[in-house]
Design an enzyme around this catalytic site. Structure first.
Site, PDB file in Angstrom:
ATOM      1  N   ASN A  45      26.794  44.543  27.742  1.00  0.00           N
ATOM      2  CA  ASN A  45      27.831  44.836  28.732  1.00  0.00           C
ATOM      3  C   ASN A  45      28.784  45.946  28.298  1.00  0.00           C
ATOM      4  O   ASN A  45      29.958  45.709  28.066  1.00  0.00           O
ATOM      5  CB  ASN A  45      28.634  43.567  29.017  1.00  0.00           C
ATOM      6  CG  ASN A  45      29.486  43.755  30.257  1.00  0.00           C
ATOM      7  OD1 ASN A  45      29.259  44.692  31.017  1.00  0.00           O
ATOM      8  ND2 ASN A  45      30.438  42.888  30.448  1.00  0.00           N
ATOM      9  N   VAL A  51      31.067  46.213  35.617  1.00  0.00           N
ATOM     10  CA  VAL A  51      29.938  45.389  36.023  1.00  0.00           C
ATOM     11  C   VAL A  51      30.346  43.917  36.110  1.00  0.00           C
ATOM     12  O   VAL A  51      30.761  43.344  35.112  1.00  0.00           O
ATOM     13  CB  VAL A  51      28.773  45.531  35.021  1.00  0.00           C
ATOM     14  CG1 VAL A  51      27.593  44.687  35.459  1.00  0.00           C
ATOM     15  CG2 VAL A  51      28.381  46.998  34.885  1.00  0.00           C
ATOM     16  N   PRO A  52      30.246  43.317  37.304  1.00  0.00           N
ATOM     17  CA  PRO A  52      30.613  41.908  37.486  1.00  0.00           C
ATOM     18  C   PRO A  52      29.562  40.983  36.910  1.00  0.00           C
ATOM     19  O   PRO A  52      28.904  40.249  37.643  1.00  0.00           O
ATOM     20  CB  PRO A  52      30.709  41.783  39.012  1.00  0.00           C
ATOM     21  CG  PRO A  52      29.734  42.787  39.533  1.00  0.00           C
ATOM     22  CD  PRO A  52      29.744  43.920  38.537  1.00  0.00           C
ATOM     23  N   CYS A  53      29.385  41.003  35.619  1.00  0.00           N
ATOM     24  CA  CYS A  53      28.317  40.224  35.002  1.00  0.00           C
ATOM     25  C   CYS A  53      28.568  38.724  35.151  1.00  0.00           C
ATOM     26  O   CYS A  53      27.673  37.919  34.944  1.00  0.00           O
ATOM     27  CB  CYS A  53      28.167  40.611  33.541  1.00  0.00           C
ATOM     28  SG  CYS A  53      29.670  41.195  32.799  1.00  0.00           S
ATOM     29  N   HIS A  54      29.767  38.355  35.535  1.00  0.00           N
ATOM     30  CA  HIS A  54      30.054  36.934  35.707  1.00  0.00           C
ATOM     31  C   HIS A  54      29.348  36.382  36.948  1.00  0.00           C
ATOM     32  O   HIS A  54      29.270  35.186  37.134  1.00  0.00           O
ATOM     33  CB  HIS A  54      31.563  36.728  35.806  1.00  0.00           C
ATOM     34  CG  HIS A  54      32.207  37.465  36.918  1.00  0.00           C
ATOM     35  ND1 HIS A  54      32.561  38.789  36.826  1.00  0.00           N
ATOM     36  CD2 HIS A  54      32.537  37.070  38.170  1.00  0.00           C
ATOM     37  CE1 HIS A  54      33.104  39.152  37.988  1.00  0.00           C
ATOM     38  NE2 HIS A  54      33.096  38.133  38.819  1.00  0.00           N
TER      39      HIS A  54
END
Length: 106
Positions: A45, A51-54
């Site tokens: 990340n 980046v909305p990696c959640h």
DNA sequence: CTTTTGACTGAGT
DNA sequence: AACTCAGCCAAAA
């Protein structure tokens, strides 16, 4: 463009209140067998904050371990803030919240 | 350059 | 339904 950047492009397209699985993202890239690479890309990340990696979870709809957000509680809180509800098992109802990139809005 | 690893998944037990 | 096993491939050591 490296595979990683492609992954980030996909993840950034996930709308708020929706989630996507690693396999799904990999499939969108045309390489369904590289789900693991997708997860790994998010693990690094490098675009944290962009980046909305959640919003990316495993096939089970659970939040993956590793957490680059500061803790599992933070991530869960973020998702709930997006409008996503967790069940009693701490999992997400994929049938309801799974992202459907019909036309893959570029 | 070779080996290990990993935010995964699907099939098998 | 829950747990385990093996496979997949790119990046990191």
């Amino acid at each position: 463009m490296s595979y990683f950047e492609k992954v980030y492009e996909i993840v950034k397209k996930i709308p708020a209140g929706k989630v996507a699985t690693y396999g799904q993202i990999a499939r969108l890239l045309g390489t369904p067998e590289r789900a693991k690479i997708v997860g790994w890309a998010l693990h690094k990340n490098p675009y944290y904050g962009e980046v909305p990696c959640h919003r990316v979870v495993n096939r089970n709809g659970e939040i993956s371990s590793g957490f680059a957000f500061g803790g599992p509680f933070e991530q869960k809180k973020m998702l709930e803030k997006e409008g996503i509800i967790f069940d009693e098992n701490g999992k997400i109802n994929l049938n309801k919240y799974l992202w459907n990139p019909y036309e893959f809005q570029e």
